[in-house]
Each structure stands twice: as structure tokens, then as C-alpha cells.
Enzyme design. Sequence first.
Site, short mmCIF file in Angstrom:
data_model
loop_
_atom_site.label_atom_id
_atom_site.label_comp_id
_atom_site.label_asym_id
_atom_site.label_seq_id
_atom_site.Cartn_x
_atom_site.Cartn_y
_atom_site.Cartn_z
N THR A 134 0.84 -1.21 0.00
CA THR A 134 0.00 0.00 0.00
C THR A 134 0.88 1.26 0.00
O THR A 134 0.51 2.27 -0.59
CB THR A 134 -0.98 0.03 1.20
N GLN A 166 1.72 -13.50 -1.29
CA GLN A 166 0.40 -13.61 -1.93
C GLN A 166 0.26 -12.53 -2.98
O GLN A 166 -0.75 -12.47 -3.69
CB GLN A 166 -0.70 -13.44 -0.89
N HIS A 195 0.03 -16.64 -5.51
CA HIS A 195 -1.12 -16.22 -6.31
C HIS A 195 -0.72 -15.67 -7.67
O HIS A 195 -1.47 -14.94 -8.31
CB HIS A 195 -1.96 -15.19 -5.53
N CYS A 213 -1.93 -18.26 -21.24
CA CYS A 213 -3.07 -18.95 -21.82
C CYS A 213 -3.59 -19.96 -20.80
O CYS A 213 -2.80 -20.70 -20.21
CB CYS A 213 -2.64 -19.66 -23.10
N CYS A 230 -5.32 -17.22 -27.25
CA CYS A 230 -3.94 -17.65 -27.44
C CYS A 230 -3.60 -17.85 -28.92
O CYS A 230 -4.38 -18.46 -29.67
CB CYS A 230 -3.73 -18.95 -26.68
N CYS A 243 -3.09 -21.89 -29.22
CA CYS A 243 -4.17 -22.89 -29.09
C CYS A 243 -5.57 -22.28 -29.09
O CYS A 243 -6.56 -23.01 -28.96
CB CYS A 243 -3.96 -23.71 -27.83
#
Length: 246
Positions: free
Chosen positions: A26, A99, A119, A127, A152, A155
Site C-alpha cells: 500500500t 500472496q 497467487h 493462456c 492464445c 491454441c
Amino acid sequence: SGVEQLGDMIAQASSIVPFTGAGISTESGIPDFRSPGGLWSRNQPIPFDEFVARQDARDEAWRRRFAMEHTFAKAKPGRGHRALASLYRVGKVPAVITQNIDNLHQMSGFAEPDVVELHGNTTYARCIGCGKRHELDWVREWFHRTGHAPHCTACDEPVKTATVSFGQSMPPQAMRRATELAQHCDLFIAIGSSLVVWPAAGFPMLAKECGAKLVIINNEPTEQDEIADLVIRHDIGETLGPFVGN
Ligand code: OAD
Ligand code: ZN
């Protein structure tokens, strides 16, 4: 005071593992999630299954990401990041578990493999089908040209920021490394996290169970204050500023 006690604990420890949440960033201008005015007070998170199923959810996810672009692009490591990087440089900290998705630990001087990102990372994309990495410049160009989220080039499946959304599986390698770090440290410091999101929030407890001392630095109470050896309910930059070295 708490800060003096923290200084003693850091001096006595030989392996310190920091575990960071949005509160450490922050000071760098990036809002957290659960404070008043935090990201989840403005927007509901978009769960992974919705991103997969709905074009409008994907478009909305990328709209939000690009609305935050300036915030992420101009963010620089704060005193908390810099203090941890100093302890890393002198060999007290083997790696940081985070995180956060903002890349600021890498920017502060941690080598890439020593930032254990539970995370993921929002400064690039992947993708969701084949896992191919895509750069944000490419996504931005696509998004502005078509008004939609990209697919993508390899694919044709949807491309998402390289972050872990609710309902998406955790990255196995980061989970393994974080587990080992928590099990083998002698001081574990949770910094700027409300400690409500699992499985990430299990690591402070795991470290404690494996014999580490546990310190929690956060300006409001957390879910796990009761099990901590030391709780410093204060600003992170102020608390860790004295540990910033050269
Ligand atoms: P939260 O927003 O839940 O918690 C951040 C904590 O930091 C809050 O308790 C704040 O009061 C505190 N804080 C903020 N600024 C501070 C400062 N300068 N000094 C001291 N404390 C401060 O963020 P996280 O715990 O990181 O996951 O959230 C965990 C996960 O929830 C995130 O990784 C994200 C989110 O959903 C995903 O997106 C998968
Ligand atoms: Zn693909």
C-alpha cells in the site's frame, strides 16, 4: 517495544521467512483487498469458472487490469520490500513467500526463484489452455483493437493475467517450496495480510507447528494473532524502515 523485540528476534534467527500480503504494497500506491476502499469493496472478484465460461467476464477482467495499469507500472518497492531485500542480501532470509502479484519483491532485489508467488503475477499473462506466456503489450494491443479479451496464438484458448483466481488451482511448485520454507525456518514473519485466504493462510500456522517463532505485522487484527509470539499492530513501512540496509 514491539520493534525492539522484533530486532532481537531477527538478530537471533538464522533463517527468517517473510510471508507477505497486500499491506506491504500500500505504501507503493497499490490498494489492498479488504481495507475500507480496498479492491474488493469496489469490485466483486471474478471467479475462474466465470472467466472460462463467459466472454463478458473475460472482457471485464482485462478492463479492470488495464484500469490499474498506471498504478502497477509506476509502483516502486516500499520500505517493507527494501527491508526484506536487505535481510535477503545478508543471507538471513532464503526466500520470500508472497500472496502479492505486483512483482515488487523482484524489483527490490530478490532473485526471481526466491520469490515464491502463491497467487501468481499480474505483470504478464498466460493462456489458460496451453500455459503459453503472453506479454501485456500484446494483450493491450489486442484489447484496444478488438475491445475484447485475447485468445492464445498457439491454441486459441482465453488468455488471463498470470494470477490465481478464486476457484483456480494453486501453483504446485510454489506450494511445495513455501511448505519447505515454512517447515525449516526459525522465524516466520507474516506482513500485511488479513490471513483469511486459504491455503495461503495455512503457512504461518505450519511454520509455528514446525517450531518457528511467529511474528505478525499488520495495522489491524488478523485471524491468527492468538498463535503469534509477537504481534506488531502498526504501519509496515514504519516498523520495517529501521531494517533497510544499503
Ligand atoms: P488483505 O487486503 O486481505 O489484507 C491486507 C492487510 O494489510 C489488511 O489487514 C490491512 O489492514 C493491512 N495493511 C494495509 N496497509 C498496511 C500498512 N501500511 N501497514 C500495516 N498494515 C497494512 O490482503 P491479503 O491478505 O494479501 O488473492 O489478501 C489475500 C488474498 O486475497 C490476495 O492475495 C488476493 C485476495 O483475494 C487472490 O487474488 C487470489
Ligand atoms: Zn494456448
